[in-house]
Structures are given as C-alpha cells and as structure tokens.
Design a protein around this motif. Structure first.
Motif, short mmCIF file in Angstrom:
data_model
loop_
_atom_site.label_atom_id
_atom_site.label_comp_id
_atom_site.label_asym_id
_atom_site.label_seq_id
_atom_site.Cartn_x
_atom_site.Cartn_y
_atom_site.Cartn_z
N GLU A 93 26.11 133.42 103.89
CA GLU A 93 25.00 133.38 103.11
C GLU A 93 25.00 132.18 102.35
OE1 GLU A 93 23.20 135.73 104.30
OE2 GLU A 93 24.20 137.68 104.45
N PHE A 136 22.82 128.37 101.40
CA PHE A 136 21.46 127.74 101.19
C PHE A 136 21.40 126.90 102.24
CE2 PHE A 136 22.88 129.08 96.86
CZ PHE A 136 22.39 130.22 96.95
N ARG A 137 20.96 127.23 103.60
CA ARG A 137 21.15 126.67 104.95
C ARG A 137 20.42 125.26 104.85
NH1 ARG A 137 22.29 128.72 109.30
NH2 ARG A 137 21.06 127.44 110.23
N HIS A 138 19.18 125.09 104.13
CA HIS A 138 18.48 123.82 104.13
C HIS A 138 18.90 122.84 103.15
CE1 HIS A 138 15.99 126.81 106.18
NE2 HIS A 138 15.76 126.01 107.04
N MET A 139 20.16 123.21 102.34
CA MET A 139 20.33 122.22 101.46
C MET A 139 21.82 121.70 101.70
SD MET A 139 19.82 124.75 97.98
CE MET A 139 19.03 123.69 96.62
N LEU A 166 26.92 119.56 98.62
CA LEU A 166 26.68 119.09 97.40
C LEU A 166 25.86 120.13 96.59
CD1 LEU A 166 26.91 115.65 96.45
CD2 LEU A 166 28.11 117.13 95.69
N LEU A 205 25.10 124.79 92.90
CA LEU A 205 24.41 125.88 92.47
C LEU A 205 25.29 126.99 91.94
CD1 LEU A 205 21.54 126.09 95.23
CD2 LEU A 205 21.42 126.72 92.99
N ARG A 259 31.71 127.09 97.17
CA ARG A 259 30.36 127.58 96.27
C ARG A 259 31.03 128.76 95.29
NH1 ARG A 259 25.35 130.37 98.91
NH2 ARG A 259 26.69 132.21 98.97
#
Ligand SMILES: Nc1ncnc2c1ncn2[C@@H]1O[C@H](COP(=O)(O)OP(=O)(O)OP(=O)(O)O)[C@@H](O)[C@H]1O
Ligand SMILES: [Mg+2]
Lengths: 270, 352
Positions: free
Chosen positions: A98, A100-103, A106, A111, A174
């Motif tokens: 899970e 944050f796919r579009h980020m 880094l 985050l 993360r």
C-alpha cells in the motif's frame, strides 16, 4: 541486546489481552492473549485466514476489536484513531503493498517522517526558512534509511513503476522512516525469490539490532521464521494455539497437528 | 531524464526547478509577462486578466481534486462566496479592495471547510453529490437574497478599487491596472502552491489521494487534512471570485452556477490533474477557445450571415468536443503534451 536469558522477564512492550474480533458472524479472532517484549522479533504464523492480518489491523487501529485490550507501553490503544497510534511509535507494512503509487521513493519515505515534522500549510507554502530547514533535516534521516535498504539508485523513481520486490523494500523503508519503536510487518517476503528473501531478512535483523526496534512479523516461510525470531505465536481459526520460542513451538503437538504437520504432509505428498 | 547535473546539497537537490534551462524558461516567461501589457490593447488585456483569474481558481480546484483526490462540483459556489463577500464589504462597509480581497478569500476558506465536512464520511460520487448540495445552497441563498439584501446583481463602487488609499483609476485604464493585480496574485498563488506540494502538508494531501488507509497508518489525520484541502482550495476560489468582483465592478449569481463548476473541472482535466502549470494551461485553453471561435465567426459572418445566432451553440459544442478529445487522446492533459514536446527536443536530434 540480550534476549530471553534474564531471570525476571522485562515488562512487555505490547500486550494482546483477550482480543476478540467479529465480522458479522465470522469470528476472526477469539480471546487472543500474548505479549511482545522490547527489542525482540516476534513472529505470528498460522494458516490462511487464521486472523493474522486482522490482528495487525487491530493493533494499528484499522479494526476495532469487540473485546479485550491492546496495550502499548502500558497504554490501552483500542479505540484510538490510526494516526494517533502511529504517533505513539507504531509503524507497519501491508500484505498487499500500500504505497503512494504516484509519488517518488523519496516522497514516500518523507511521508514516513510526517509525524516527526511540524510545518503547517502556511510555512509549507512560504517554504523558505522554517519548512526548508525541516525538509533538509528530515531528508538526512531518510537518506540513512535509503542507505540501509540499498535503494540509492531508485530514490527519484516513481514507486508504481518499480518491480514488486523493490516496492516491498520501499514499503519497509517508509515504515522505518517513522523511526518506530514497534514495527509490524505483514508478510514482507511474500512472493520473493530466495535471494530477495535473504536481503529482506538481513534488513529486518539490522533494524532490530542497530535501531533497537521491536518487530512483529507475519510470515509463511518457516525457515525464515524459525531462523530470525525470538518468539513465535501461532494462530488457527482466530485462536492462539501456541506461543513460545521457535524450539518450543516447533515441538508443540498442537502446532504440528494444525500447521507444521499439514505442511509436512503436503510436502511429502509431492 | 537529464544527465550531467549533480546536486551537491539537499537544498539544491530539492529545488523546484533544478536545471538551468528550466530557470531560463521562467525568466523568459516573466519578461514576457512584464512586456505584454505595454503592447496589448484592452481586448487582449481583458483576456489576460480573465485567464489569470481563472487560473487562480483552477489551481484552487486542482488542490482538492487533482492533488487530494476529493471530487467537488461546488467550486462555482465558492467563487460566488468570494465575489459576494468582497462585493458586500465594498458596498455596505465602504471597504477598499486591499482589505476585501484577503478577507473574502479567508472567509471562503472557512465556508469551503464547512462544506468539506461530508468528505470525512463520503467518497467519490457521494462526495460529488454533497458538494453539489453546497453549490445549490449557496446559489439559493444568493437568489433569495433578501436575507443578504441583494438584488439580481451587485454593483461595486469605483472607490473600492484603490490600493492603500491610491485610486486605481489614477494609474491607467481598468484592464491595464488590473493586469498587474491579477497576474501578481497568480504568480504568488503559483509560488505558494508549488511550495506546498514539496513540503509536509502537500505531501499528506497527495498521500490521501493515492492511498488513504496507508496515509492514516503513517500518521496523517484524514479529517484534518481533508478539511484543510477544502479550505485551501476554497481560499483560492475566494481569491478568484473577489478579484472578479472588483475587476468587473458588477457581479450576479448567474456567473457562478453549476456550469461554472463544470467549466473549472474541465479546465483542470484538460490542463492536467495534479499540476499547477496544467491548471494555467487549462484556464488559458478554456478562455481562449470561445474567444477564438467568436473571432472566427466575425471573420466569416460575411459569408454566413446567421453565424452569430449559432455562436453560443458552436462554443458549447466545442467545449464538449475538446473535453472528449482530451479524455480519449491525452487524459493527462496539456502538461503531458508539453512534456512530450520537451522530451522530444531534449533528445533531439536523437529523438527515437
Ligand atoms: N474486513 C473484513 N470483513 C469481513 N471479514 C474479514 C475482514 N477482514 C478479514 N476477514 C475475515 O477474517 C478472517 C481472518 O482473515 P485475515 O486476513 O486476518 O487472515 P490471515 O491470517 O491474514 O490470512 P492470510 O495468511 O491469507 O493473509 C478470514 O475469515 C477473513 O475472511
Ligand atoms: Mg494476512
């Protein structure tokens, strides 16, 4: 770090105290009891649908058990919002990635620093000064995680485009960026080849030893589990059927019967 | 993509525009913006002002929809809140624009946060309907304006258009003077929002869009950040509305109906969701398209005498067609097309 050799056991960091969880008739967890001690690696094993993920979801506040208490460092966290639990120092990874796919990698890791940062919408929009200093300070922490996980070369890559094994690693990163005291990992090695599994096991041991984080690990690979964990809890149909050191669990007739035995049987059939 | 540039510190690595060619491009754009009003006539100045104001509103909507992933079809209503707040302050309280505009923007932020409350429970289509309710409630209040004591439209006193006691009329014609104000506000908006999305709060917005469960688990308070996104988005809607009020000097609720909400959604879809520059491209496209069509109509009116009667339908049809073509051929919008062009030239002459 000395483990499980002392005379008087230390105070548990995490207490699962009679936790029961129902999904409209389906009993995912029933009266589960066990303790996790500071600085240890605690494995949770059990067949598919045993309730392992549900238990992690209870700990991180995504599910609310109907009965029982979950105490983290002495404080009952049942009923707390997930973001509040995160601030207490509990981080996790998910069985199905899970991120944050579009980020970028880094940004995903930054985050992870969210709870340790302060700047709000105004100082963020103005940026120069406070927010920039904060970004730089936390970027340094994130770079240490990047070095530990050996993902320097993919720093600026968008996460969704990375291969599965690397995504798993970034998700661990993360969670690590949160500098957690308790790290919950839901099948961090699922779907990996043996080389990737070895890397992942090494990272988990590093984090445990160098950063002193307590780790709760769900894993199906018995070899890895018996190798790296200090204690193992076994769930079956939502019930805790064993809890002890790897050796104790391995020789527990109930476990052999319910889980290991079945696996041996399957292996012999092939 | 770019190679041969190495960053020696985190600060330069985190810069908004790390490459010299990007900086050069910004300098060129700024110079063009400085020169433009001295050569443009009032027609073009009016278009530029319209684009700048629309771009501010579109950036605001993009914060909510493109960056935070919350759908809103109430943006027209929030523009109205900004316009009428500024207008009423100017009419009733004799306040000058340098007070009314910031106050109206902040007030609209509060109203936006209030109407954002359903987002805590609702997602997707359900949230869209809840924001539609916000839109309709605001327009209902304005059309049943006895409550607020307003008629069909509201005229602002010219005296309100002064900066710190200096009447704008002394500085030049209305379009020319407002050019500096609207473009100035747009530049500040662009800087603020670009910075926002390279720091903590903006990243949390994007995290909510990409994976809201993971966002909670890393410590993002969904409730707080969704309301914050509604507030920030509405702040810029309020700014755009207040600028419109002072620039046009007259406002009526018809400019802020659901059509306007849809128009702004079209701007950010055509320009590029989750992109500041895309919002500007989209605003420019949606403003220039009807202008271009009416110029064309004027040009051919000699041959096709009835064309002016059909013009509104042609313009609406062109909007619809543009949206459909973009959704089919470039769903990522004008920013993506522009990026493709840049990539082509960056690799040129080895562009394969
Ligand atoms: N959100 C939910 N709604 C309804 N039932 C659920 C939900 N989450 C889990 N369950 C049920 O709870 C039981 C335990 O599921 P859980 O995912 O915790 O098992 P698991 O031990 O993690 O299994 P696996 O090894 O396959 O990941 C299953 O019967 C599952 O169907
Ligand atoms: Mg599971």
């Amino acid at each position: 770090m000395t483990k499980s050799n002392g005379a008087s056991p230390p105070r548990p960091q995490l207490e699962i105290d009679g936790v029961s969880l129902d999904f409209g008739g389906v009993r995912a967890l029933s009266n589960v009891h066990f303790n996790v001690y500071p600085g240890t690696i605690q494995a949770i094993i059990g067949p598919n649908g045993a309730g392992k993920t549900s238990l992690l979801n209870c700990i991180s506040g995504l599910y609310r058990p109907q009965h029982g208490a979950i105490r983290f460092e002495g404080r009952n966290i049942v009923g707390m919002a997930p973001h509040h639990i995160a601030r207490l120092g509990i981080a996790r990874s998910f069985q199905n990635i899970e991120l944050f796919r579009h980020m970028t990698v880094l940004d995903n890791l930054m985050l992870g620093r969210h709870i340790h940062m302060r700047s709000g919408i105004l100082s963020g929009g103005i940026y120069w000064g406070r927010a920039q200093r904060e970004e730089i300070a936390h970027r340094e922490v994130v770079e240490r995680v990047i070095d530990l996980l050996e993902i320097q070369s993919i720093r600026k890559k968008v996460v969704g485009a990375l291969p599965y094994g690397l995504q798993k690693r970034v998700e661990l990163g993360r969670a690590l960026a949160m500098s957690p005291r308790l790290l919950l990992l839901d099948e961090p090695m699922a779907g990996m080849n043996s080389e990737e599994k070895e890397d992942m096991a090494r990272f988990i041991l590093d984090v445990n030893e160098e950063w002193g984080a307590t780790i709760v690990l769900i894993e199906h690979d018995m070899g890895v589990v018996m190798d790296i964990s200090d204690r193992v809890a076994v769930l079956e149909f939502g019930q805790l059927i064993a809890d002890g050191t790897p050796d104790e669990v391995r020789s527990d007739p109930k476990v052999i019967d319910a889980y290991l035995g079945r696996e041996h049987a399957i292996r012999q059939e092939r | 993509m770019q190679s041969g540039t190495f960053h020696t510190s985190y600060a330069s690595d985190m810069a908004l525009r790390p490459y010299w060619i990007q900086r050069l491009r910004i300098v060129i754009v700024l110079i063009a913006l400085l020169i433009f009003p001295w050569f443009a006539d009032r027609y073009w100045l009016n278009l530029a002002n319209t684009i700048a104001i629309a771009a501010i509103g579109a950036i605001g909507l993009n914060i909510l929809v493109g960056y935070t992933g919350q759908i809103s079809i109430g943006h027209g209503g929030f523009l109205a809140v900004g316009a009428y707040t500024a207008g009423l302050m100017a009419v009733r309280l004799d306040m000058p624009m340098w007070i009314t505009i910031p106050v109206a923007s902040c007030f609209t932020a509060l109203v936006g946060a209030f109407f954002g409350l359903p987002s805590v429970r609702l997602k997707g289509l359900y949230l869209a309907i809840a924001t539609l309710a916000a839109q309709e409630i605001i327009i209902w209040l304005l059309t049943h304006g006895k409550l607020l004591g307003i008629g069909e439209s509201l005229s602002l006193p010219r005296a309100a258009n002064n900066l710190f006691g200096m009447p704008l009329a002394d500085l030049g014609n209305n379009d020319f003077v407002f050019y500096w104000i609207t473009v100035g506000c747009l530049i500040l908006t662009v800087i603020f929002v670009s910075n926002l999305f390279r720091s903590r709060t903006g990243r949390a917005f994007v995290a909510i869009r990409d994976q809201d469960i993971a966002a909670q688990v890393i410590g993002v308070d969904l409730f707080r950040y969704k309301l914050l996104a509604f507030a920030a988005s509405s702040f810029f809607a309020g700014l755009a509305g207040a600028l419109t009020a002072h620039y046009r000097g007259i406002i009526s609720w018809e400019r802020f109906t659901i059509d306007t909400s849809i128009l702004y959604l079209a701007m950010i879809i055509i320009g590029g969701l989750g992109s500041v520059s895309g919002s500007i491209y989209g605003a420019a496209f949606m403003t220039l398209l009807p202008a271009l069509l009416s110029n064309l109509a004027r040009a051919v009116s000699g041959f096709v005498p009835d064309i002016n009667a059909y013009l509104p339908y042609i313009q609406q049809g062109a909007f619809g067609l543009a949206i459909i073509l973009f959704l089919i051929f470039e769903p990522e919008g004008i920013v993506k097309m522009w990026r493709n062009v840049k990539d082509y030239f960056r690799l040129w002459p080895f562009s394969y």
